[in-house]
Design a protein around this motif. Sequence first.
Motif, short mmCIF file in Angstrom:
data_model
loop_
_atom_site.label_atom_id
_atom_site.label_comp_id
_atom_site.label_asym_id
_atom_site.label_seq_id
_atom_site.Cartn_x
_atom_site.Cartn_y
_atom_site.Cartn_z
N LEU A 1 0.85 -1.19 0.00
CA LEU A 1 0.00 0.00 0.00
C LEU A 1 0.89 1.24 0.00
CD1 LEU A 1 -2.56 -1.07 2.76
CD2 LEU A 1 -2.71 -1.45 0.29
N PRO A 2 0.74 2.16 -0.97
CA PRO A 2 1.60 3.34 -1.02
C PRO A 2 1.21 4.41 0.01
CG PRO A 2 0.05 3.37 -2.84
CD PRO A 2 -0.17 2.06 -2.12
N ILE A 3 2.13 4.74 0.87
CA ILE A 3 1.96 5.87 1.79
C ILE A 3 2.93 6.95 1.33
CG2 ILE A 3 2.17 6.65 4.18
CD1 ILE A 3 1.30 3.92 5.10
N ALA A 4 2.40 7.93 0.62
CA ALA A 4 3.21 8.97 -0.01
C ALA A 4 3.68 9.98 1.04
CB ALA A 4 2.42 9.66 -1.11
N SER A 5 4.59 10.85 0.63
CA SER A 5 5.10 11.90 1.51
C SER A 5 5.06 13.22 0.77
CB SER A 5 6.53 11.57 1.96
OG SER A 5 7.01 12.51 2.89
N VAL A 6 4.36 14.19 1.34
CA VAL A 6 4.23 15.51 0.72
C VAL A 6 4.49 16.56 1.79
CG1 VAL A 6 2.78 17.11 -0.58
CG2 VAL A 6 2.50 14.63 -0.90
N ASN A 7 5.62 17.24 1.70
CA ASN A 7 5.97 18.31 2.63
C ASN A 7 5.07 19.52 2.32
OD1 ASN A 7 7.20 20.46 4.04
ND2 ASN A 7 9.24 19.56 3.81
N PRO A 8 4.28 20.00 3.29
CA PRO A 8 3.39 21.13 3.02
C PRO A 8 4.13 22.43 2.71
CG PRO A 8 3.40 20.62 5.36
CD PRO A 8 4.14 19.49 4.67
N GLN A 9 5.45 22.45 2.92
CA GLN A 9 6.24 23.64 2.61
C GLN A 9 6.54 23.76 1.12
OE1 GLN A 9 6.93 26.19 4.42
NE2 GLN A 9 8.33 27.23 3.01
N GLU B 1 -2.92 16.14 -4.35
CA GLU B 1 -4.00 15.64 -5.20
C GLU B 1 -3.50 14.56 -6.16
OE1 GLU B 1 -6.91 19.55 -5.44
OE2 GLU B 1 -5.29 19.33 -6.93
N ARG B 2 -2.27 14.72 -6.63
CA ARG B 2 -1.71 13.75 -7.57
C ARG B 2 -1.52 12.39 -6.91
NH1 ARG B 2 3.20 11.59 -9.74
NH2 ARG B 2 4.37 12.29 -7.92
N VAL B 3 -0.95 12.38 -5.70
CA VAL B 3 -0.68 11.09 -5.07
C VAL B 3 -1.96 10.41 -4.61
CG1 VAL B 3 1.67 11.75 -4.43
CG2 VAL B 3 -0.19 12.07 -2.77
N VAL B 4 -2.94 11.20 -4.21
CA VAL B 4 -4.23 10.61 -3.84
C VAL B 4 -4.88 9.98 -5.07
CG1 VAL B 4 -6.56 11.10 -3.02
CG2 VAL B 4 -4.59 12.10 -1.84
N GLU B 5 -4.80 10.68 -6.19
CA GLU B 5 -5.36 10.14 -7.43
C GLU B 5 -4.67 8.83 -7.82
OE1 GLU B 5 -7.68 9.72 -10.82
OE2 GLU B 5 -7.94 11.07 -9.12
N ARG B 6 -3.39 8.72 -7.52
CA ARG B 6 -2.65 7.51 -7.87
C ARG B 6 -2.84 6.38 -6.87
NH1 ARG B 6 3.27 7.94 -10.35
NH2 ARG B 6 2.66 5.75 -10.64
N GLY B 7 -3.53 6.65 -5.76
CA GLY B 7 -3.86 5.57 -4.85
C GLY B 7 -3.17 5.60 -3.50
N ALA B 8 -2.56 6.72 -3.11
CA ALA B 8 -1.94 6.79 -1.79
C ALA B 8 -2.99 6.55 -0.71
CB ALA B 8 -1.27 8.15 -1.58
N VAL B 9 -2.63 5.80 0.32
CA VAL B 9 -3.57 5.49 1.40
C VAL B 9 -3.33 6.36 2.63
CG1 VAL B 9 -3.81 3.12 0.58
CG2 VAL B 9 -2.14 3.64 2.39
N ALA B 10 -2.24 7.12 2.64
CA ALA B 10 -1.93 8.05 3.73
C ALA B 10 -0.78 8.93 3.26
CB ALA B 10 -1.56 7.32 5.02
#
Length: 363
Positions: free
Chosen positions: A139-147, A156-165
């Motif tokens: 299960l992909p748990i992506a990482s996106v620094n809000p900075q 939005e991109r990683v959620v569209e690709r299926g990130a679960v967290a």
Amino acid sequence: MTSPKNTNCRFFAIVSRFRGLPSGALPPLETTMIIDAHVHLMGINPRNGCYVSPKLSGGWAFAWLSRALGLAGVSREDLDQAYAAQVLRWVEESELDAAGLLAFDAIYDAAGHYDHERTRVYISNDYLFEVCARSEKLLPIASVNPQRRDAIDELERVVERGAVAIKLLPNSQDIDLGRESYRGFWEKMAALNIPLLTHTSFEHTIPPVNQAWGKPERLRLPLECGTRVIAAHCAGSGVVHPFREDYDQWRQMLDDYPNLYGDISAMASLSRFPYIHKVLGDATARSRVIMGSDFPVPANPWVFANQIGWARARELHAMENPLQRNLEIFRALGVDDAMLTRAASVLCLPEAAAAHTTRGAGE
């Protein structure tokens, strides 16, 4: 190792078959998904969109870790793929129905640009998705620094690709989660129904920029924005910080925020083993945690020998699969099925399967 639980479904295969159908149109599905929600993806090859600073990748700790993972002698060019293959093998051979694999975003400067000088580790989301595509059990748990300047777009991109967290380690990524300018980011996460899995309390592995960013109170803004937050390690400070504890603050916040959870990752290791007893001795804490290993942090049954018996500790120590060993240590200590399977209802899994999970958050 196979389990009767694993014969209930091949999770993403079933979801793909019925994607887009209303829940009432789905056939009955009983599944108790055991998910290890905290498994680190490693990578050092820039061709994979990965980076580990020379100080970390060239030190004794890295060499020791390579040997411990059975990767001694693997060339640096092949190390990324060898590690991914090893993790996949252990997940497939374990009793786990799935494992959440973690990416790791970089540090960004005041203008939102990638800060190479201060970044110590970077595991790209694209590489994460490439590895997770190899098995429905990853299960992909992506990482996106809000900075970062494109934080919302990347989210939005990683959620569209299926990130679960979304995974963050604020201490080492230099992120003050309570910064007001991040409000829009947390509100977007809430709107997308994707949880934040964030390290809490002291960081011991990746060099920290500011340890204060791991304090549980920094979670208040994302929680108030409606984001579901999983506090990794339940804000346990670790055995090397016995006089600066954060666990109690996390526990108090559970009463104020129904969207706050924790994970028990690394609580079968030398660094955080006392905290599993705190969680197990508290009914509220038990009902709000999910299972994780923090692999490749090694699970060590010997620290629990007095509780589980020396013979059982010896059996667990002999297990070759570290993910199964972590799971069995937790079971021996009294971690129940609700705790082992709760991640299925806390992570942003496909709606079809999440709606048919027989054991949910236990609240």
